[in-house]
Scaffold this motif. Structure first.
Motif, PDB file in Angstrom:
ATOM      1  N   MET A  65      58.445  48.355   3.603  1.00  0.00           N
ATOM      2  CA  MET A  65      58.213  49.777   3.352  1.00  0.00           C
ATOM      3  C   MET A  65      57.491  49.990   2.027  1.00  0.00           C
ATOM      4  O   MET A  65      57.860  49.426   0.996  1.00  0.00           O
ATOM      5  N   HIS A  66      56.433  50.805   2.078  1.00  0.00           N
ATOM      6  CA  HIS A  66      55.669  51.183   0.887  1.00  0.00           C
ATOM      7  C   HIS A  66      55.645  52.708   0.780  1.00  0.00           C
ATOM      8  O   HIS A  66      55.217  53.376   1.721  1.00  0.00           O
ATOM      9  N   PHE A  67      56.093  53.226  -0.333  1.00  0.00           N
ATOM     10  CA  PHE A  67      55.923  54.640  -0.651  1.00  0.00           C
ATOM     11  C   PHE A  67      54.856  54.702  -1.734  1.00  0.00           C
ATOM     12  O   PHE A  67      55.126  54.432  -2.905  1.00  0.00           O
ATOM     13  N   VAL A  68      53.632  55.002  -1.311  1.00  0.00           N
ATOM     14  CA  VAL A  68      52.454  54.917  -2.173  1.00  0.00           C
ATOM     15  C   VAL A  68      52.124  56.309  -2.717  1.00  0.00           C
ATOM     16  O   VAL A  68      51.899  57.244  -1.955  1.00  0.00           O
ATOM     17  N   LEU A  74      44.362  60.545   0.057  1.00  0.00           N
ATOM     18  CA  LEU A  74      44.918  60.286  -1.278  1.00  0.00           C
ATOM     19  C   LEU A  74      43.828  60.387  -2.330  1.00  0.00           C
ATOM     20  O   LEU A  74      44.004  61.041  -3.372  1.00  0.00           O
ATOM     21  N   LYS A  75      42.695  59.766  -2.056  1.00  0.00           N
ATOM     22  CA  LYS A  75      41.576  59.764  -2.999  1.00  0.00           C
ATOM     23  C   LYS A  75      41.062  61.181  -3.256  1.00  0.00           C
ATOM     24  O   LYS A  75      40.723  61.533  -4.393  1.00  0.00           O
ATOM     25  N   ASP A 101      49.775  63.836  -2.030  1.00  0.00           N
ATOM     26  CA  ASP A 101      50.267  63.177  -3.246  1.00  0.00           C
ATOM     27  C   ASP A 101      50.614  61.713  -2.989  1.00  0.00           C
ATOM     28  O   ASP A 101      50.663  60.913  -3.923  1.00  0.00           O
ATOM     29  N   GLY A 102      50.861  61.402  -1.715  1.00  0.00           N
ATOM     30  CA  GLY A 102      51.220  60.032  -1.401  1.00  0.00           C
ATOM     31  C   GLY A 102      51.339  59.821   0.094  1.00  0.00           C
ATOM     32  O   GLY A 102      51.243  60.763   0.888  1.00  0.00           O
ATOM     33  N   PHE A 103      51.545  58.560   0.474  1.00  0.00           N
ATOM     34  CA  PHE A 103      51.751  58.262   1.893  1.00  0.00           C
ATOM     35  C   PHE A 103      52.756  57.127   2.054  1.00  0.00           C
ATOM     36  O   PHE A 103      53.028  56.366   1.117  1.00  0.00           O
ATOM     37  N   VAL A 104      53.318  57.056   3.256  1.00  0.00           N
ATOM     38  CA  VAL A 104      54.311  56.034   3.581  1.00  0.00           C
ATOM     39  C   VAL A 104      53.703  55.094   4.606  1.00  0.00           C
ATOM     40  O   VAL A 104      53.103  55.535   5.586  1.00  0.00           O
ATOM     41  N   THR A 123      50.950  54.383  -7.802  1.00  0.00           N
ATOM     42  CA  THR A 123      52.246  53.810  -8.147  1.00  0.00           C
ATOM     43  C   THR A 123      53.026  53.636  -6.848  1.00  0.00           C
ATOM     44  O   THR A 123      52.688  54.234  -5.831  1.00  0.00           O
ATOM     45  N   LEU A 124      54.052  52.820  -6.879  1.00  0.00           N
ATOM     46  CA  LEU A 124      54.940  52.648  -5.734  1.00  0.00           C
ATOM     47  C   LEU A 124      56.336  53.106  -6.126  1.00  0.00           C
ATOM     48  O   LEU A 124      56.812  52.775  -7.216  1.00  0.00           O
TER      49      LEU A 124
END
Length: 318
Positions: A122-125, A182-183, A188-191, A211-212
C-alpha cells in the motif's frame, strides 16, 4: 530390416530429439491480468527459468482474472500447475470459508508452496506541498483511490477505519489519471497498491515532489495486514523509511508436481532473483524472511532447497 547410413542417421536424430523432449520440463504458470504488474513478473520468471535451467524448464504463462480463479482451478488442473495467490486464499479454500463456502474440494488440501514473490504494497502518495504527514492530516484533502482494485478497496477501508469517512474528498476518476492529476494539483494525493518500487509512484516522484504517509504500529495492527517497510530512497525525494501494509503473494503448486521439478523451480528462482532485480527492482524486496508469510506446507522439493541453502523455514511449513 536394414536402415543403411541414411536410415541410421534419421533414427539417431529421432532419438536425440526424443531425449531433448524428455529432458524438458513444462510448467503452466497461472498469473494475473495481462495489464497487471504480476503478469509482468510472471513473464520475467519464465525468462529467468529458461535461462537459469539452460532451457530445461519452460514456463507457459497464462492470464488470469484473479487469485480466486487461480486457487479454484486447482480442482481441475493436473500436472505441473503453478499459480500465484495471497496465502489467505489458500487458507479460506482449505477451510471452506468466504468465497469458498460450500465449494470445498479435497484437491485444495494438496496445495503446496514454492516461493514468495513481491507483495502488494500500500502506498499513500501525497504532493509534498499538501503538508500531509499522517492520516489525520488527510481531513479536507482531495484523494484519488481508484475503483475496483485491491488498492481502492484497502484505501476506502483505511479511510473508514481511521475515522476519516466523510472528511476526505474522494476524486471520482480512474487511477490511471493519478500522476497527471497530482502534477496539475487537481488532487492532493492518491492511493495505489503495487510491489515497490511501483512504476506509477516512480513516475509521480519524477514529475513533482512527493511524500508517503507512514502508518503507526497500532494502525498496521488495526488493518490486520502484514507490516512492510519501504526503505528510504526507494522513491525520489522520499529520504525516510515508510511503514505501511502489504498483502503477501506466493507461488504455489500441488502435490502432483514431483519433488525434482519443485526443487529445480525453487532453486532456479532464488539463484536468478538477483539478476532479475538488476533490471526490475521489485525483486530486490523479496527475501527468505518472507517465508514467514506463507500459509500451508512447502512442497517437499522446495523444502529440500531451502534446507540446502540454509534459509530458515518456519516449523509450520515443514
Amino acid at each position: 530390416m536394414k536402415f543403411g547410413l541414411f536410415g541410421g542417421a534419421v533414427l539417431a536424430a529421432a532419438l536425440i530429439t526424443s531425449n531433448v523432449a524428455l529432458a524438458e520440463t513444462r510448467v503452466t504458470y497461472k498469473s494475473a491480468k495481462s495489464t497487471s504488474s504480476y503478469y509482468q513478473m510472471a513473464v520475467q520468471i519464465a525468462e529467468a527459468m529458461k535461462k537459469g535451467s539452460n532451457g530445461d524448464i519452460i514456463l507457459t504463462v497464462e492470464e488470469s482474472q484473479g487469485s480466486v480463479q487461480n486457487v479454484k482451478e486447482v480442482a481441475a488442473r493436473t500436472g505441473n500447475y503453478v499459480f500465484t495467490t495471497p496465502p489467505v486464499l489458500v487458507k479460506l479454500a482449505q477451510k471452506g470459508k468466504a468465497m469458498f463456502e460450500g465449494k470445498t474440494n479435497p484437491k485444495y488440501d494438496e496445495i503446496r508452496a514454492l516461493f514468495p514473490i513481491p507483495s502488494l504494497t500500500m502506498h499513500f502518495v501525497m504532493r509534498a506541498d499538501s503538508d500531509v504527514k499522517t492520516f489525520d492530516d488527510l481531513a479536507g484533502k482531495k484523494l484519488l483511490i481508484g475503483k475496483g482494485s485491491f488498492g481502492a478497496r484497502e484505501g476506502a477501508k483505511y479511510i473508514k477505519l481511521f475515522g476519516l469517512e466523510g472528511k476526505v474528498n474522494i476524486a471520482n476518476v480512474e487511477l490511471g489519471s493519478s500522476v497527471a492529476a497530482l502534477k496539475n494539483k487537481q488532487i492532493d494525493g492518491f492511493v495505489t497498491a503495487g510491489s515497490y518500487p511501483a512504476p506509477n509512484v516512480i513516475e509521480a516522484a519524477a514529475s513533482t515532489p512527493i511524500t508517503l504517509i507512514s502508518l503507526t504500529d497500532a494502525q498496521v495492527k488495526e488493518t490486520k495486514r502484514t507490516k512492510l517497510m519501504i526503505p528510504s530512497g526507494t522513491y525520489q525525494g522520499v529520504d525516510v523509511a515508510t511503514e505501511t501494509t502489504s498483502l503477501p503473494v506466493v507461488a504455489y503448486t500441488t502435490t502432483q508436481m514431483d519433488d525434482a521439478t519443485a526443487y529445480e523451480l525453487t532453486k532456479t528462482y532464488w539463484t536468478q532473483k538477483a539478476e532479475m532485480g538488476e533490471s526490475h527492482p521489485w525483486w530486490n524486496a523479496v527475501s527468505g524472511a518472507m517465508l514467514a508469510n506463507v500459509y500451508g506446507k512447502l512442497h517437499p522439493g522446495a523444502l529440500k532447497y531451502y534446507d540446502e541453502a540454509g534459509i530458515e523455514v518456519p516449523d509450520a511449513l515443514r
